[in-house]
Design a protein around this motif. Structure first.
Motif, PDB file in Angstrom:
ATOM      1  N   UNK A   1       0.830  -1.206   0.000  1.00  0.00           N
ATOM      2  CA  UNK A   1       0.000   0.000   0.000  1.00  0.00           C
ATOM      3  C   UNK A   1       0.861   1.252   0.000  1.00  0.00           C
ATOM      4  N   UNK A   2       1.921   1.258   0.808  1.00  0.00           N
ATOM      5  CA  UNK A   2       2.805   2.424   0.839  1.00  0.00           C
ATOM      6  C   UNK A   2       3.473   2.640  -0.520  1.00  0.00           C
ATOM      7  N   UNK A   3       4.045   1.589  -1.087  1.00  0.00           N
ATOM      8  CA  UNK A   3       4.749   1.725  -2.365  1.00  0.00           C
ATOM      9  C   UNK A   3       3.788   2.122  -3.481  1.00  0.00           C
ATOM     10  N   UNK A   4       2.625   1.445  -3.523  1.00  0.00           N
ATOM     11  CA  UNK A   4       1.707   1.710  -4.628  1.00  0.00           C
ATOM     12  C   UNK A   4       1.120   3.108  -4.538  1.00  0.00           C
ATOM     13  N   UNK A   5       0.686   3.516  -3.350  1.00  0.00           N
ATOM     14  CA  UNK A   5       0.010   4.819  -3.274  1.00  0.00           C
ATOM     15  C   UNK A   5       0.982   5.981  -3.264  1.00  0.00           C
ATOM     16  N   UNK A   6       2.264   5.743  -2.958  1.00  0.00           N
ATOM     17  CA  UNK A   6       3.251   6.802  -3.179  1.00  0.00           C
ATOM     18  C   UNK A   6       3.317   7.127  -4.668  1.00  0.00           C
ATOM     19  N   UNK A   7       3.072   6.127  -5.497  1.00  0.00           N
ATOM     20  CA  UNK A   7       2.876   6.370  -6.929  1.00  0.00           C
ATOM     21  C   UNK A   7       1.440   6.781  -7.233  1.00  0.00           C
ATOM     22  N   UNK A   8       0.480   6.104  -6.612  1.00  0.00           N
ATOM     23  CA  UNK A   8      -0.904   6.161  -7.059  1.00  0.00           C
ATOM     24  C   UNK A   8      -1.557   7.513  -6.907  1.00  0.00           C
ATOM     25  N   UNK A   9      -1.220   8.234  -5.811  1.00  0.00           N
ATOM     26  CA  UNK A   9      -1.893   9.530  -5.716  1.00  0.00           C
ATOM     27  C   UNK A   9      -1.277  10.576  -6.626  1.00  0.00           C
ATOM     28  N   UNK A  10       0.038  10.710  -6.735  1.00  0.00           N
ATOM     29  CA  UNK A  10       0.564  11.591  -7.779  1.00  0.00           C
ATOM     30  C   UNK A  10       0.053  11.235  -9.176  1.00  0.00           C
ATOM     31  N   UNK A  11      -0.252   9.944  -9.416  1.00  0.00           N
ATOM     32  CA  UNK A  11      -0.760   9.539 -10.726  1.00  0.00           C
ATOM     33  C   UNK A  11      -2.055  10.264 -11.083  1.00  0.00           C
ATOM     34  N   UNK A  12      -2.885  10.571 -10.078  1.00  0.00           N
ATOM     35  CA  UNK A  12      -4.113  11.317 -10.351  1.00  0.00           C
ATOM     36  C   UNK A  12      -3.775  12.651 -11.003  1.00  0.00           C
ATOM     37  N   UNK A  13      -2.760  13.327 -10.488  1.00  0.00           N
ATOM     38  CA  UNK A  13      -2.374  14.630 -11.037  1.00  0.00           C
ATOM     39  C   UNK A  13      -1.529  14.467 -12.296  1.00  0.00           C
ATOM     40  N   UNK A  14      -0.777  13.367 -12.376  1.00  0.00           N
ATOM     41  CA  UNK A  14      -0.055  13.063 -13.616  1.00  0.00           C
ATOM     42  C   UNK A  14      -1.036  12.932 -14.768  1.00  0.00           C
ATOM     43  N   UNK A  15      -2.179  12.308 -14.506  1.00  0.00           N
ATOM     44  CA  UNK A  15      -3.209  12.153 -15.525  1.00  0.00           C
ATOM     45  C   UNK A  15      -3.920  13.469 -15.797  1.00  0.00           C
ATOM     46  N   UNK A  16      -4.192  14.243 -14.739  1.00  0.00           N
ATOM     47  CA  UNK A  16      -5.058  15.410 -14.909  1.00  0.00           C
ATOM     48  C   UNK A  16      -4.311  16.663 -15.355  1.00  0.00           C
ATOM     49  N   UNK A  17      -3.038  16.798 -15.029  1.00  0.00           N
ATOM     50  CA  UNK A  17      -2.323  18.027 -15.372  1.00  0.00           C
ATOM     51  C   UNK A  17      -2.279  18.312 -16.877  1.00  0.00           C
TER      52      UNK A  17
ATOM     53  N   UNK B   1     -13.959   8.753  -8.455  1.00  0.00           N
ATOM     54  CA  UNK B   1     -12.751   8.512  -9.231  1.00  0.00           C
ATOM     55  C   UNK B   1     -12.988   8.809 -10.710  1.00  0.00           C
ATOM     56  N   UNK B   2     -14.120   8.358 -11.234  1.00  0.00           N
ATOM     57  CA  UNK B   2     -14.383   8.577 -12.653  1.00  0.00           C
ATOM     58  C   UNK B   2     -14.752  10.019 -12.959  1.00  0.00           C
ATOM     59  N   UNK B   3     -15.394  10.718 -12.030  1.00  0.00           N
ATOM     60  CA  UNK B   3     -15.677  12.131 -12.268  1.00  0.00           C
ATOM     61  C   UNK B   3     -14.385  12.947 -12.351  1.00  0.00           C
ATOM     62  N   UNK B   4     -13.364  12.525 -11.624  1.00  0.00           N
ATOM     63  CA  UNK B   4     -12.082  13.214 -11.712  1.00  0.00           C
ATOM     64  C   UNK B   4     -11.315  12.779 -12.957  1.00  0.00           C
ATOM     65  N   UNK B   5     -11.167  11.464 -13.125  1.00  0.00           N
ATOM     66  CA  UNK B   5     -10.337  10.965 -14.226  1.00  0.00           C
ATOM     67  C   UNK B   5     -10.965  11.245 -15.585  1.00  0.00           C
ATOM     68  N   UNK B   6     -12.268  11.050 -15.700  1.00  0.00           N
ATOM     69  CA  UNK B   6     -12.912  11.275 -17.001  1.00  0.00           C
ATOM     70  C   UNK B   6     -13.093  12.760 -17.263  1.00  0.00           C
ATOM     71  N   UNK B   7     -13.030  13.597 -16.225  1.00  0.00           N
ATOM     72  CA  UNK B   7     -12.923  15.031 -16.474  1.00  0.00           C
ATOM     73  C   UNK B   7     -11.657  15.300 -17.276  1.00  0.00           C
ATOM     74  N   UNK B   8     -10.573  14.607 -16.903  1.00  0.00           N
ATOM     75  CA  UNK B   8      -9.350  14.717 -17.689  1.00  0.00           C
ATOM     76  C   UNK B   8      -9.520  14.192 -19.098  1.00  0.00           C
TER      77      UNK B   8
END
Length: 861
Positions: A244-260, A388-395
């Motif tokens: 969980x630590x390893x994945x979400x250290x990637x996983x939450x920045x990934x939200x902004x990596x996708x949306x930026x 999750x989809x309202x954020x990601x599909x907004x991107x």
């Protein structure tokens, strides 16, 4: 190979290294993965038509469809389509002729393509990944991944290796873009004045550099669990929390990596179609920087249901709410830009406006999840799915708007405006009909097709919305097909108020982008004709080559390639990136099936420890392991030989391709006059090496952090050093430190143009590297002789994998050093330009420093 075939030739797309071609390849491939991932979604939405399921899919097939849909959309669609835009547009927006390393750019694409092909092959290998796109432990270990009890998990392992190959693609692209943006901006174009899309992408790749490195480390550990039967995620000693630590250290920045990148597109579209400069531009850039930094400080809000204490959870609740504040600024800036502007509701603007509306809804519902108490209630439900989809599909919505916005520039044709607006209506209605009912039926558990009969109406509405939403994309493809056949030719700039440099050149742009050298020295874009400036001059040396520098012999070819103005014709084609990608693909396919080969050769040792040291069952059941050791099934099957042959053959083809890649004379376009702050005094290739090493620091940091985490969890004193002989580790420390000295000596010899001295220094470094590997091999074989294998306990897995990863880096360094020695011997390379020796030294010193950290951890503490 430097001549680029015409666009209608298949060969063009196999050999091209031009950034615009690579951008088109990324965009088109990502859209194909969108269709494949969308098809899976339509299938499992049909399964959800009735409470209890329609019987269309079995439980295993449903889990595979949902899991693979998530993996495809997050990894193989969202990030790559943004990479496609960046490939095409960033060099145009900053005034460059290409990316810093064109062949590495092509290699990044081929890794991406072949990783996606591997993912879909996994469906035919006993079943693809079925443990959810978050790949949570312990469901990610071999004993839980078969589609049915006792069946092989080659497909599940193959999906994980495919994801690993995808992350390697991301790493190559990240290093390339960071180097390009920081070293190849047109004269007068400071960082602060870059277009907002380029700004958003710069911050995206900075986040990628560190976030994907953490994911790569996690995947390397997980793949060793699957292939080599190590125990990182198969024990009860904190393995689930570690993942969980390893994945979400990637996983939450990934939200902004996708949306930026989507946010950058929204900024460009709002400026263009509101007819005014974005309100608060500088504050928007500052807000994005704050989000990029904060994105690495909020990952534990995904772990509120774990055993983390309440004080830490409260801290991460505060950081989660805090990260929403910079987004508030950006949202209000976009709204105020509309208020102050004269809005034109074109198709690109409608999609950008729709993205803003969806993101606001996604952000508000996400704040609910940021509160610890509410997260306890909502976690694992359809509320999370909808948010999750309202954020990601907004991107996604903004990215679709970007397709319409830059379609005239890419294709040279205008799209059908009415059809585009009809697409938006179907898209927006379908999406909201699909996901808003999930807020109303939020108690439905995610990834489960059993739900209360009373919620059936909402699920049926969502399924109808899914098919409307899917149909809308057919309108997109129909519009672009019409455009290519019947659409009117696009002018250089079809938008009245567009502001960025790509609109100043023809549609589509010429191969080399610019009629002269772009310059902003006067405050506006101009094209300067530098008749005496070689566009491919490198920093302080002869012609630049992608991934290296020209030698004396190459300089002759460089001189022959000059035109009457003294400029070198840049190369745009190479077959070797595609062949390296293909050979890696073959090797990884073979690696996916190596598990049973490992089991076969170690079956006696596995039997001795099954059920005694916490060892999880391998990809075949314990019964089949026992059977293989009792003589009933001792021979390897034909399938095993096929996978083994693919693995060995892939390695062989890769070594040949890498060798030819290194020998190839390739002149990459660089810029003699450019804005390079804050890296004015660092050469282009050297900066690329530094970025790569920064990423590798995170990889080793995560692996070493995993060792510390699990050792502390188990009790520091309960772990004893695995190596028996401390002197062996000390000897290897002396060997590697001495090899660093010989590398420095080699650099001195190269600076003095002393060929024999350079060969002796490189040869000594290689011999010392082999000596290190010899001592390590002696240690390992001694442990094996004593029956101490990597699957005998957690401490053994930690020792073998961590030191093995370091040994792999040593092997890679030896291969590079051997190639450089060959070049010195055959053509006297690096005597006129010693910088490649310096770059090799940077890597070798890094490997030595890592060992200096590993030695006390494993031999002394």
């Amino acid at each position: 190979m430097s001549d680029l075939p015409p666009r209608r030739s298949l060969k063009r797309w196999l050999v091209t290294t031009n950034h615009k071609d690579i951008g088109i390849l990324y965009l088109s491939t990502a859209l194909v993965f969108l269709l494949l991932g969308g098809l899976l979604a339509l299938i499992f939405r049909a399964q959800l038509w009735e409470a209890g399921g329609t019987g269309l899919l079995s439980h295993a097939e449903f889990n595979q469809s949902v899991s693979t849909h998530g993996l495809i959309m997050v990894f193989w669609f969202l990030s790559p389509i943004a990479t496609g835009f960046a490939n095409y547009l960033v060099p145009l927006q900053i005034g460059a002729k290409d990316l810093a390393f064109p062949r590495l750019n092509a290699l990044s694409y081929w890794f991406y393509l072949f990783s996606g092909v591997m993912l879909f092959i996994s469906f035919f290998m006993g079943g693809s990944w079925s443990g959810g796109w978050t790949i949570y432990a312990p469901l990610n270990v071999p004993m839980y991944t078969p589609p049915a009890p006792g069946e092989p998990t080659i497909g599940g392992t193959m999906a994980l290796i495919a994801l690993t190959m995808f992350v390697l693609s991301i790493t190559l692209g990240t290093v390339n873009f960071l180097t390009t943006i920081h070293r190849m901006r047109a004269e007068g174009l400071g960082l602060w004045n870059m277009p907002l899309f380029t700004w958003s992408w710069l911050l995206t790749v900075w986040m990628m550099l560190f976030a994907f490195a953490a994911l790569l480390a996690a995947l390397l550990l997980l793949v060793t669990d699957h292939v080599m039967l190590t125990q990182y995620f198969a024990t009860d000693q904190g393995s689930s929390l570690l993942w969980a630590h390893l994945f979400w250290f990637f996983g939450h920045p990934e939200v902004y990596i996708v949306f930026f990148p989507a946010l950058g597109i929204m900024f460009e579209a709002f400026q263009t179609f509101c007819g005014r400069r974005l309100v608060g531009r500088k504050w928007i850039i500052i807000a994005m920087i704050l989000v990029a930094v904060q994105s690495f400080l909020v990952w534990m809000h995904h772990m509120f249901l774990t055993t983390i204490n309440l004080e830490v959870k409260t801290l991460y609740m505060a950081t989660t709410i805090g990260i929403s504040l910079p987004f508030d600024l950006m949202v209000f800036a976009l709204i105020y830009t509309m208020v102050k502007g004269r809005v034109r509701f074109t198709t690109p603007f409608l999609f950008s406006l729709g993205a803003l509306v969806l993101f606001i809804l996604g952000g508000i519902t996400g704040v609910f999840l940021g509160a610890v108490v509410l997260d306890y209630e909502f976690r694992g439900t359809y509320w999370v799915v909808a948010h999750f989809h309202y954020v990601m599909v907004a991107g996604v919505t903004a990215l679709v708007g970007g397709l319409y916005y830059w379609w005239p520039k890419i294709s040279g044709r205008m799209y059908h405006e009415f059809l585009g607006k009809l697409h938006f209506v179907a898209y927006f209605v379908g999406f909201n009909l699909l996901y808003f009912p999930m807020f109303l039926t939020w108690e439905t558990p995610r990834r489960v097709f059993h739900y209360p009969v009373g919620d059936q109406i909402w699920h049926q509405a969502a399924t109808v919305g899914a098919y409307v939403f899917g149909f809308s994309f057919l309108l997109l493809f129909a519009n672009f097909a019409w455009s290519l056949v019947y659409g009117p030719k696009a002018p250089d700039n079809p938008w009245k108020f567009s502001r960025t440099a790509e609109w100043a050149i023809p549609s589509p742009p010429p191969l080399d982008n610019w009629p002269g050298r772009p310059s902003y020295a006067t405050g506006k874009l101009e094209f300067v004709d530098d008749a005496t400036t070689a566009d491919t001059a490198t920093d302080g040396g002869p012609a630049a080559t992608d991934g290296g520098t020209a030698t004396a012999d190459e300089a002759v070819a460089h001189d022959q390639a000059e035109d009457v103005h003294g400029a070198v014709h840049a190369d745009h084609a190479s077959i070797w990136p595609m062949l390296i990608g293909f050979s890696t693909f073959v090797m990884f396919i073979g690696l996916s099936g190596m598990n049973e080969i490992v089991v076969h050769f170690l079956s006696d040792e596995i039997i001795a420890h099954l059920g005694t040291d916490g060892l999880s069952a391998p990809s075949v059941s314990a019964e089949s392991v026992i059977e293989s050791t009792t003589g009933e099934s001792t021979a390897l099957t034909t399938t095993n030989y096929v996978f083994g042959g693919l693995f060995v053959g892939g390695i062989g083809l890769m070594l040949i391709s890498l060798f030819q890649f290194g020998r190839e004379q390739f002149h990459a376009p660089t810029m003699e006059i450019a804005e390079r702050w804050p890296f004015e005094n660092i050469g282009t290739t050297k900066l690329g090496v530094w970025f790569f090493l920064a990423s590798d620091v995170i990889v080793f940091g995560a692996v070493i952090g995993a060792y510390l985490f699990m050792r502390i969890w188990a009790g520091w004193g309960n772990f004893s050093p695995i190596p028996e002989y401390t002197w062996a580790g000390l000897l290897n420390t002396y060997i590697l430190l001495t090899s660093s000295f010989t590398v420095i000596l080699g650099l001195v010899m190269a600076e003095r143009s002393n060929k024999k001295g350079l060969m002796a220094s490189l040869g000594a470094t290689i011999l010392l590297g082999f000596a290190f590997m010899g001592v390590k091999a002696w240690e390992w074989t001694g442990k094996f002789a004593d029956g101490d294998y990597w699957f005998h306990g957690l401490e053994y897995s930690l020792y073998y994998v961590t030191t093995g990863l370091h040994a792999l880096h040593v092997i890679l360094g030896l291969l590079v050093g051997g190639f450089m020695l060959y070049r010195v011997y055959t053509i006297g390379a690096y005597l006129e330009d010693e910088r490649p020796v310096e770059y090799f030294g940077l890597y070798w010193h890094f490997v030595d420093i890592v060992w200096v950290i590993l030695f006390p951890l494993f031999y002394l503490l």
